[in-house]
Design an enzyme around this catalytic site. Structure first.
Site, PDB file in Angstrom:
ATOM      1  N   CYS B  32       0.837  -1.199   0.000  1.00 56.27           N
ATOM      2  CA  CYS B  32       0.000   0.000   0.000  1.00 56.27           C
ATOM      3  C   CYS B  32       0.877   1.256   0.000  1.00 56.27           C
ATOM      4  O   CYS B  32       2.049   1.200   0.382  1.00 56.27           O
ATOM      5  CB  CYS B  32      -0.889   0.014   1.223  1.00 56.27           C
ATOM      6  N   CYS B  35       3.073   2.380   2.910  1.00 54.23           N
ATOM      7  CA  CYS B  35       4.372   1.747   3.200  1.00 54.23           C
ATOM      8  C   CYS B  35       5.508   2.688   2.810  1.00 54.23           C
ATOM      9  O   CYS B  35       6.616   2.596   3.347  1.00 54.23           O
ATOM     10  CB  CYS B  35       4.532   0.455   2.407  1.00 54.23           C
ATOM     11  N   ASP B 448      22.064 -44.484 -16.429  1.00 55.77           N
ATOM     12  CA  ASP B 448      20.895 -44.942 -15.698  1.00 55.77           C
ATOM     13  C   ASP B 448      19.800 -45.135 -16.739  1.00 55.77           C
ATOM     14  O   ASP B 448      19.686 -44.351 -17.676  1.00 55.77           O
ATOM     15  CB  ASP B 448      20.495 -43.852 -14.682  1.00 55.77           C
ATOM     16  N   ASP B 647      19.412 -38.774 -13.577  1.00 55.55           N
ATOM     17  CA  ASP B 647      18.574 -37.583 -13.499  1.00 55.55           C
ATOM     18  C   ASP B 647      18.881 -36.754 -12.259  1.00 55.55           C
ATOM     19  O   ASP B 647      18.269 -35.717 -12.029  1.00 55.55           O
ATOM     20  CB  ASP B 647      17.085 -37.947 -13.563  1.00 55.55           C
ATOM     21  N   ASP B 651      20.067 -40.751  -7.825  1.00 58.73           N
ATOM     22  CA  ASP B 651      21.389 -41.312  -8.088  1.00 58.73           C
ATOM     23  C   ASP B 651      22.509 -40.340  -7.726  1.00 58.73           C
ATOM     24  O   ASP B 651      23.613 -40.430  -8.236  1.00 58.73           O
ATOM     25  CB  ASP B 651      21.524 -41.784  -9.549  1.00 58.73           C
TER      26      ASP B 651
END
Lengths: 120, 762
Positions: B32, B35, B448, B647, B651
């Protein structure tokens, strides 16, 4: 000729002493950060004393436009930072164990040392 | 010893203009207009602050004064808001400043070179046409005095930076390239002036002047430096391209109004609108609209990606077809692009171990050359023919001038700079020089299976019933059981149930058994879902169905047994299709002489079938997640330099154990920065590209180091005159100057050849 040879050998001795054996004075980090000026082939100050086990900040101000001055490398700390011309670059160093750590330009022509010492 | 105060004084002296510095902060959480006063007041109370003015629409505050940024941020935080600086974020501005500074420096060097050569070249021509530049008559003395003074002018104008640098280094007890040039040219000039002023002090035969050498050396080295500045600019093209991807402005929707603001001022949670053809300014999640987004500039993936509500968008990518509104999630230094830029910059400035020897040598190089120059002069004075003093001066000068520590120092970083940039262009982020070097030596690569060789999104391919319950009922029970699991196989079961609109029931007593499967209770039924080991352990009879399971496995499907209340009721098979270019990429790796090994938790039969399909002859099957790192060790014990690709999720220990860990990403999620190498797109071609570019870079570094070593090892003795006794050859200081000037240029140019490297050869 003997005199010339003696002078030559003295000159060699002087080179060895001046560039390798003599240890110039160093700057210490107190409460504030140290500013290292990068200009004309040298870091000033080139030897900086820091307390072990505490993080520190160095402020680098590069005044030299030569690309040689463009990067500062702390090889042992795995830190490498580009330095803008005429602007302060703050580099934060993580806490280190006691020892001597070199900082250089990429080509090792600008050379400096961090002397990290245990606090008594 | 300089005290802290000295340093601080030195600093304040260095920056007199800093006392009234202006800083801009971005404010978060200011909802606002009231502030504004609160924030301004908090900032004005910070010692050193002269004024603070907030722009509410832009959520920025401009602070005048000499307070540190950290203090300002602390004050804003104490007032209940968040703040951050804007300075570090404008990479494009920093780059522009750097280019401007380089250009100014280049022009200065060219100007200095022109002045030096304007004197040096006529003198050179004179020495070639007329003969040796000797001092015999008073008229000659006068003429050479004039030339000597002109040369001094050249030294002060064109070579000042060498002498100032050499002097400051000397005071600092260090020596560098400037020292060598200053000593070399200074010696030649001083000797010549001694000949002019006191000809009687030197033997008649030695009354030569070397003014042309001084002027030519300064001119040629300035030229070499200028060309090097240009060539160096080209080595950072990749980072320039990445920085160029950043949008300059963003259109944010605040308080119902659309505002065009600089990208640095975008805040997290801002709503941002992107129209067709515009760049996406920051990272976020789409809240409205649908479009195709071109992410190729970051991931190397050529096909545009469809984006709709809840999809993530990445700053720097290009919105192609539709209009999107998204909520900013990562802004400023946190965006994927900003982090990629930082990562690439960091890697470009890091050094692989191969460069360490050169660094060690470079550290001692200059004083050693100075000693060699003195020894060479002494040798000529003691053993040389007449005029010994002239030979001594020429050889010492030439030794000082020909030695080139820069070529040695530049050999590694220039290649790393281009190589890492090249990799980034192909969507490969290399963490540091060490990873780059080790990647070039990889002899075995473990892949993998799930998500690396395959899509990572398995689909249910068959439900083989062994009891009365219908397919739908079985799938509903299985999906309910797996609802809480994030395992890719579980996700595939849930997806199938969702596709058939089957409602899920609550699961109780759910338990995941690593490497076996899951168990739990749904609607009062005790359910078991997993592999043979799980069934046998629970005493479920599966003997009659093992053949069927093996048949499915032989077709590269993963069969899972599903038991209800202790009875086997179905085998549910899922299959994870290979990525379309996995086979070609694996072949590339094998053609490069790399032993490719697949690793999977699947049973042996499925693993064998998938491996065969992918063209891989070696595999590890039925590997539990915690045993993956052990398989890496197994290959390392066989003497292989092992790369591991996964990934990065389950792992991580294996990636860390491998000599080089490759995290294969999909899209631009660089959360996996801990890997040695991150592949931003899912394709395994990125892996082959990474290895190809690392090998090319290492080859380039070796060429550079070899060239720089040979140049110095051969050049310095030649300059000292070791060939003179045998062939009567002694190098001219001018030739030495030219060789020195172009040796570092050669290194940078060779590194630039890497720019032509084409990573993707498929």
């Amino acid at each position: 000729m003997v005199l010339v040879n003696i002078l030559g050998l003295l000159l060699i001795g002087l080179i060895v002493w001046w560039f390798w054996l003599y240890k110039p004075g160093e700057a210490s980090a107190g409460d504030g950060a140290i500013t290292v000026i990068v200009e004309d082939g040298v870091y000033q100050p080139a030897r900086i004393r820091l307390p072990a086990g505490q993080p520190a900040t160095l402020r680098f101000l590069r005044r030299d436009a030569s690309p040689c001055a463009g990067t500062v490398v702390f090889a042992d700390l795995d830190i490498s930072e580009e330095l803008p011309v005429d602007k302060v670059k703050e580099i934060s160093l993580p806490p280190q164990p006691p020892g001597t750590y070199a900082f250089t330009c990429q080509m090792q022509m600008y050379r400096g040392e961090l002397l990290v010492e245990a606090q008594s | 010893m300089a005290s802290v105060q000295d340093q601080e004084q030195c600093h304040s002296h260095a920056q007199p203009g800093q006392s009234a510095a202006r800083r801009e902060l971005l404010i978060e959480g200011a909802g606002c207009a009231s502030c504004v006063g609160k924030i301004e007041k908090a900032l004005k109370q910070v010692p050193g602050v002269q004024d603070a003015v907030m722009n509410f629409a832009q959520r920025t505050v401009t602070v005048t004064g000499d307070a540190a940024e950290a203090q300002l941020i602390k004050a804003v935080e104490a007032a209940g808001y968040n703040a951050r600086g804007t300075e570090a974020e404008a990479e494009s501005d920093l780059l522009a400043e750097k280019e401007q500074a380089d250009w100014a420096y280049y022009k200065r060097l060219m100007r200095e070179m022109a002045i030096a050569l304007a004197l040096g070249i006529p003198l050179m021509i004179y020495s070639i046409v007329v003969g040796e530049m000797t001092v015999t008559t008073n008229l000659e003395r006068l003429a050479w005095l004039l030339v000597g003074l002109l040369t001094l002018g050249v030294m002060l104008f064109s070579g000042r930076h060498f002498y100032v640098g050499a002097w400051k280094s000397f005071l600092n007890h260090s020596a560098n390239m400037d020292t060598l040039i200053a000593l070399g040219t200074g010696t030649a000039w001083l000797y010549s002036m001694v000949v002019v002023f006191f000809p009687q002090a030197v033997p008649e035969m030695a009354r030569h002047v070397y003014f042309e050498a001084t002027a030519m050396i300064i001119g040629l080295i300035d030229l070499g430096l200028a060309l090097e500045v240009k060539a160096r600019g080209r080595t950072s093209e990749a980072i320039k391209r990445l920085i160029g991807l950043q949008a300059k402005t963003a259109r944010v929707i605040r308080d119902g109004q659309e505002l065009d603001i600089p990208i640095e001022q975008v805040l997290a949670d801002d709503r941002v609108r992107v129209r067709p053809g515009e760049k996406i300014p920051v990272d976020g999640v789409v809240t409205d609209g649908h479009s195709a987004v071109d992410e190729s500039m970051l991931t190397g993936e050529p096909m545009p990606v469809e984006k709709g509500v809840d999809d993530e968008v990445v700053g720097g990518t290009l919105n192609k077809t539709g209009s999107l509104v998204f909520r900013a999630t990562r802004v400023g230094k946190d965006t994927a692009l900003a982090r990629i830029i930082q990562m690439v910059k960091r890697a470009q400035n890091s050094k692989p171990p191969i460069g360490r020897l050169a660094d060690l040598i470079a550290g001692y190089f200059v004083p050693v050359i100075m000693i060699i120059a003195v020894l060479s002069a002494l040798a000529w004075l003691n053993f040389g023919p007449e005029p010994a003093i002239a030979f001594a001066i020429v050889s010492a000068t030439t030794v000082l001038i020909i030695a080139c520590p820069c070529a040695l120092g530049l050999a590694t970083p220039m290649s790393v700079m281009v190589g890492v940039g090249k990799a980034a262009e192909a969507g490969v982020l290399i963490r540091n020089g060490e990873a780059l070097q080790t990647a070039s030596k990889i002899s075995a690569m473990i892949l993998d299976k799930t998500g690396t060789i395959t899509e990572g999104t398995p689909r249910v391919t068959e439900i083989h019933r062994t009891a009365q319950r219908s397919e739908a009922q079985l799938l509903q029970l299985a999906a309910s059981l797996e609802a809480g699991s994030e395992h890719p196989l579980a996700v595939s079961i849930a997806e199938s149930a969702r596709a058939r609109s089957l409602p899920l029931d609550a699961v109780e007593q759910f338990q995941a058994l690593a490497g076996q499967g899951v168990r739990g209770r749904v609607n009062g039924h005790a359910l078991l879902f997993g592999n043979e080991k799980l069934m046998r352990g629970a005493g479920v009879e599966i003997a009659g169905q093992v053949d069927r399971a093996q048949q499915l496995a032989a077709q590269a499907q993963t069969p899972m047994y599903f038991a209800v209340d202790g009875q086997l009721e179905a085998i549910i098979a899922v299959a994870d299709p290979l990525k379309e270019d996995s086979i070609a990429a694996i072949k590339r790796l094998q053609d490069d002489g790399i032993r490719v090994v697949m690793l999977t938790g699947d049973n042996r039969a499925t693993a064998e079938a998938v491996a065969a399909k992918a063209g891989i002859s070696e595999f590890f099957a039925e590997v539990l997640p915690e045993d993956k790192a052990g398989k890496v060790v197994e290959l390392q014990r066989q003497g292989e330099v092992v790369g591991m690709t996964g990934d990065g999720i389950n792992d991580a220990p294996a990636l860390a154990q491998a000599d080089v860990g490759f995290a294969i990403g999909t899209g631009t999620d660089v959360a996996i920065e801990s890997a040695d190498v991150t592949l931003m797109r899912g394709s395994l071609h990125g892996l082959a590209d990474a290895i190809a570019v690392s090998r090319a870079t290492l080859r380039n570094i070796k060429q550079n180091l070899f060239g720089a070593f040979i140049y110095n090892v051969a050049g310095v003795p030649f300059a000292a005159g070791v060939l003179y006794p045998f062939f009567g050859l002694l190098l001219s200081p001018v030739i030495a100057g030219a060789a020195m000037a172009f040796s570092s240029l050669t290194v940078v140019s060779n590194a630039n050849r890497l720019r032509l490297f084409k990573a993707q050869q498929h």
